[in-house]
Design a protein around this motif. Structure first.
Motif, PDB file in Angstrom:
ATOM      1  N   LYS A  41       0.829  -1.214   0.000  1.00 42.44           N
ATOM      2  CA  LYS A  41       0.000   0.000   0.000  1.00 42.44           C
ATOM      3  C   LYS A  41       0.860   1.259   0.000  1.00 42.44           C
ATOM      4  CE  LYS A  41      -4.000  -2.088   2.228  1.00 42.44           C
ATOM      5  NZ  LYS A  41      -4.803  -2.196   3.442  1.00 42.44           N
ATOM      6  N   GLU A  42       1.948   1.218   0.752  1.00 42.84           N
ATOM      7  CA  GLU A  42       2.847   2.371   0.815  1.00 42.84           C
ATOM      8  C   GLU A  42       3.511   2.623  -0.537  1.00 42.84           C
ATOM      9  OE1 GLU A  42       4.683   5.464   3.146  1.00 42.84           O
ATOM     10  OE2 GLU A  42       2.952   4.192   3.439  1.00 42.84           O
ATOM     11  N   ARG A 100       1.003   4.246  -2.787  1.00 38.86           N
ATOM     12  CA  ARG A 100       0.822   5.652  -2.411  1.00 38.86           C
ATOM     13  C   ARG A 100       1.971   6.503  -2.946  1.00 38.86           C
ATOM     14  NH1 ARG A 100       2.759   9.176   1.004  1.00 38.86           N
ATOM     15  NH2 ARG A 100       4.084   7.665   2.053  1.00 38.86           N
TER      16      ARG A 100
END
Length: 179
Positions: free
Chosen positions: A167-168, A171
């Motif tokens: 997820k990071e 992002r």
């Protein structure tokens, strides 16, 4: 005793240096980390003496912390040390950049950046955009720890770490695309 740790000095428990009081337990962990820390400092800074100074600084900083809720002292000390090394690397790069501007006209052949330096700068930029928790995970993974080992050190599950990192990365990709 590890032969590589032989150049790590023995200290008594009341030792205090320019950075403050050194806790004996933290110092013992630093002694065990010193061979890896020396190699890391040599690779990043080409300066083992700076590596030892920065590891001492990390030891003093960790000695001042309340470690009652800390799951893994070694991982915490390593992350503190690594952050200090990267800060010093950035400082040296800034100083080197400023020096180059003062020397006059650039020599394009001499100033052609090394691919490794460009990769290090890009990785540093990406890591700077990560949350502190993801930076810690990324650092552990780049040091060769598996997700499972990292999860034990951080007190969570490996699948949670994989998900957070994915997820990071998404992002950061999105933010880089929007910049």
């Amino acid at each position: 005793m590890n032969a590589e740790a032989a150049d790590w000095p023995e200290l008594d428990e009341s030792y205090t240096d320019a950075f403050g009081h050194v806790d004996a337990a933290v110092y013992a962990v630093a002694r065990a980390l010193w061979p890896r820390a020396r190699n890391y400092a040599h690779a990043k800074l080409n300066d083992e003496a700076a590596g030892q100074r920065l590891l001492f600084k990390a030891v003093a900083a960790v000695s001042r912390q309340d470690r009652t809720r800390l799951k893994d002292l070694e991982a915490y000390l390593w992350t503190s040390f690594e952050r200090l090394v990267l800060d010093e690397l950035r400082q040296r790069q800034r100083e080197h950049g400023a020096d180059g501007e003062l020397e006059g006209a650039p020599n394009r052949a001499a100033d052609a950046p090394d691919q490794g330096i460009l990769q290090d700068i890009l990785i540093d930029e990406i890591v700077c955009r990560m949350t502190p928790a993801t930076q810690q995970l990324f650092n552990l993974l780049t040091l060769g720890y598996s997700y499972e080992e990292s999860a034990r050190m951080l007190g969570t599950q490996a699948n949670v770490l994989r998900s957070k990192l994915a997820k990071e990365i998404q992002r950061i990709k999105q933010n880089l695309h929007n910049d």
